[in-house]
Structure formats: C-alpha cells, structure tokens
Design an enzyme around this catalytic site. Structure first.
Site, PDB file in Angstrom:
ATOM      1  N   TYR A 178       0.826  -1.206   0.000  1.00 51.27           N
ATOM      2  CA  TYR A 178       0.000   0.000   0.000  1.00 51.27           C
ATOM      3  C   TYR A 178       0.857   1.252   0.000  1.00 51.27           C
ATOM      4  CZ  TYR A 178      -4.059   2.881   1.138  1.00 51.27           C
ATOM      5  OH  TYR A 178      -5.091   3.804   1.094  1.00 51.27           O
ATOM      6  N   PHE A 243      -6.209   9.153  -2.851  1.00 51.70           N
ATOM      7  CA  PHE A 243      -4.973   8.672  -3.469  1.00 51.70           C
ATOM      8  C   PHE A 243      -4.658   7.331  -2.833  1.00 51.70           C
ATOM      9  CE2 PHE A 243      -0.528   7.726  -3.504  1.00 51.70           C
ATOM     10  CZ  PHE A 243       0.044   8.348  -4.614  1.00 51.70           C
ATOM     11  N   GLU A 244      -4.554   6.291  -3.636  1.00 54.68           N
ATOM     12  CA  GLU A 244      -3.943   5.083  -3.096  1.00 54.68           C
ATOM     13  C   GLU A 244      -3.358   4.264  -4.239  1.00 54.68           C
ATOM     14  OE1 GLU A 244      -8.035   2.438  -2.081  1.00 54.68           O
ATOM     15  OE2 GLU A 244      -6.778   3.127  -0.457  1.00 54.68           O
ATOM     16  N   ILE A 245      -2.198   3.700  -3.966  1.00 54.32           N
ATOM     17  CA  ILE A 245      -1.541   2.794  -4.906  1.00 54.32           C
ATOM     18  C   ILE A 245      -1.408   1.496  -4.130  1.00 54.32           C
ATOM     19  CG2 ILE A 245       0.545   2.310  -6.245  1.00 54.32           C
ATOM     20  CD1 ILE A 245       0.993   5.347  -6.436  1.00 54.32           C
TER      21      ILE A 245
END
Ligand code: GDP
Ligand code: MN
Length: 346
Positions: A178, A243-245
C-alpha cells in the site's frame, strides 16, 4: 454485466509482468477511477496531470467505473487524454445497491442524528454507497479479476512532480502492499461504532493480527489538536484514500474479506458514515506488515484542501512542505507525524 473493454488489452502473464512500452515491462496494474459523467472536466484535469508527470512514460491503462453507463462524450474525451488503453465499466447492481439487511427507517433515523452532529454527506445515500463500494467491492469487479495493482485517481486532483520510475514496479519489487501520500484525522462522529465492531472482529480472529502490525498507530491516544477525541478506541488517523496505490491481493485476502463482511453486516456504512479511508487504514494497520506500507513522499499531490508537496526541482506549482492553502487550522488535521513515529520513519 456490460463492461466495454476498449481497444487492445495488455494482459499480464502468470508472472504478473506484461510487455510494456519503451523496452520496459509493465506490471499487472491499472489506473482506476470511480467517476460520474458530470465530472468529465474534473476527470480530464486529473488525467492531464497524471499523464504529463508520469503515465505518458509508462502507459498504464485507465479503468473507469460508474454506477450508470458512461456517455459517449465521456468516453471520447477521456480516450483522447491518453495514449494508453481506456476501459469503461459499469458497476453491477449487486455491488452498488443498498444491501437487503439495511433497514430503511433505521437509516433515516440515523441520518437525522448524524446531520445534527454535523456529519457531512450523511443524508446522501450515494455517498454511503460509494464508501462501501470503495471499501469492499471495487476489486471484485470482473474487469479487475486479472489485475493486481491499482492507482486510485479521483476527478479534480492535481499531480505536480515528474516521476521518472514505474511506481507499480517499485511496489512489486519492494514487496509493498500500500502506498499513500497524506494521512488525516477523521471526524469521530462519522465512525463511532467502527472501532467497537473492529474490536469484536479481532476478538473473534486474533490470528489475523499481523505480528508486525501498526496497532499502536490505530489506537494512539495522543491528545489531538482538533476533533479532540478518539472514536471509541480508534485514533481516527487514516490514509487519505482518494490517493492510493495498492495491491488488491490484500483486499482479496481472507482476513480482509471477513473483516469487510463483518463491518458490512454491522450496517455502519449506512447507519453511520464509515468511509473507505478509515476502513482500509484500520485493516492495513492490523492485518498487514507495517513495513509494506509506503509513503510516496515524491509524488506531489492535491485533493482539495490538502497537498503533499515534496522539496524537489521536479515539482511545479506546489509549495514545498505545504499541507493546505486554506485556513491554517486545517494543518491540524495532518497526522503524518503519528505514522512516521509508529512506522519508525522519523
Ligand atoms: P469526497 O472526496 O469525500 O468529497 O467525495 P467525492 O465526491 O470526491 O467522491 C469520491 C469519489 O467517488 C469521486 O471519484 C467521485 O467521482 C466518486 N463518486 C461519488 N459518488 C458517486 C456516485 O454516486 N456515482 C459515481 N459514479 N461516482 C461517485
Ligand atoms: Mn474527492
């Protein structure tokens, strides 16, 4: 299901890698946006920024999700904003509809209480549906069945810094689950029963707690500058999930699946206003190795009213270190120091 794949898919093989542009290999990943047709201009803004600073070098596909079909105009204009493949997917009704066990009268009663307490969006049912979908359903969409990583992008966000490496490759090669840019405190009144329900779940499943978890971060009791309270045991500090990757294998794991089902049955996505941000954050904090969570300090980002502004000549239009261009009290919502402390990044 009426997903409409556009153009040629770059499918990854069993290794998770697929041939990509410019002699590099693309990771099995997509840029992912839940968005309304009415937000076309704002989506184009986000796409333009991300394509300019990063994606034109890597050409990861864009996957757009909507609870109603995308218009031809939406498809045409977003398609024109990237060289990469674009896909337009309808969310299945059973993923979006309010679940059968939610009682309508109780929902209405709860909304009134939440509104009295100043909880934003409490009376907007689609907001509750959106939070639930982002918490536990998006990664179950058949269009993502063969995809491992995603970068969530909302309409009307900004990206400021040239990023020259493949962030998905970074995630894969460094064994990260994450990635985030900003962490904030949440309004305790939107999630009073989230921690009590979580505590019950972990009492039933102590084996799901990761040995290197961030429980200390989740339950921190530090006196907070605003919303001067915990939410019944939860610090409310959360990764700001617009926002997340991330690696969807975490959401697809047994502990998360059971945790989400527990929360979903408890009803708090509707009777309270549980957001996907605290839900994702608590789960990561408890069930994942905290060393697999990465702060993308180098990705300049804004979702109104907060920024992540790196100190780098690669960044344009973003003031170094600035968290908000609004009123200064907003700075007090930042809880990154708490994460750095417990993740031993200080
Ligand atoms: P906020 O950031 O918490 O203020 O919430 P937003 O209004 O930005 O919503 C979060 C994300 O979900 C955005 O990408 C929205 O475009 C999307 N979204 C919210 N509600 C809906 C909805 O009813 N339908 C669709 N298709 N997208 C939605
Ligand atoms: Mn938003």
């Amino acid at each position: 299901l009426t997903g409409e794949p556009e153009g040629k898919l770059v499918r990854a093989g069993a290794t998770g890698y697929a041939p990509g542009a410019a002699g590099t290999e693309r990771i099995n990943a997509t840029l992912l946006a839940l968005v309304r047709n009415e937000e076309l201009d704002q989506m184009l803004q986000s796409m333009t920024d991300l394509e300019r600073t990063w994606n034109h070098k890597f050409n990861y596909p864009w996957t757009f999700f909507n609870d109603v079909p995308f218009t031809e105009e939406f498809k045409r204009k977003t398609r024109a904003a990237t060289k990469a493949e674009t896909r337009y997917e309808l969310i299945p009704k059973e993923h979006w509809d309010v679940p059968s066990w939610i009682n309508d009268d109780l929902y209405k009663e709860s909304v009134n209480l939440l509104l009295k307490q100043g909880v934003q969006y409490a009376d907007k049912i689609s907001y509750h549906q959106m939070c639930r979908w982002n918490s536990g359903l998006f990664y179950k969409h058949p269009a993502l069945a063969d995809t491992q990583f995603y970068w969530r992008v909302e309409p009307n966000v900004h990206f400021f810094c040239d990023v020259d490496y493949d962030v998905f490759r970074y995630m894969a090669d460094n064994n990260k689950t994450y990635g985030f840019t900003i962490t904030l405190y949440d309004a305790p009144k939107s999630i009073p029963n989230l921690w009590p329900e979580t505590a019950q779940f972990i009492a039933e499943h102590p084996e799901y707690l990761h040995p290197n978890n961030a429980m200390d971060w989740v339950t921190d009791k530090q006196r907070r500058p605003i919303h001067n309270a915990q939410a019944n045991g939860y610090s409310t500090c959360h990764f700001w999930t617009n926002f997340e990757i991330a690696d969807m294998n975490f959401w697809r794991s047994k502990p998360y699946e059971e945790y989400f089902n527990h929360l979903d049955r408890a009803g708090g996505f509707f009777y309270e206003r549980w957001g996907d941000a605290p839900v994702h954050s608590i789960a990561l904090g408890l069930f994942e190795d905290k060393s697999k969570i990465h702060w993308f300090r180098d990705i300049g980002y804004q979702h109104i009213p907060f920024f992540n502004c790196p100190n780098s000549p690669k960044c344009k239009g973003c003031v170094t270190g600035r968290l908000t261009d609004g009123e200064q009290w907003l700075n007090k919502e930042d809880c990154r120091p708490l994460w750095f402390k417990y993740a031993h990044m200080d």
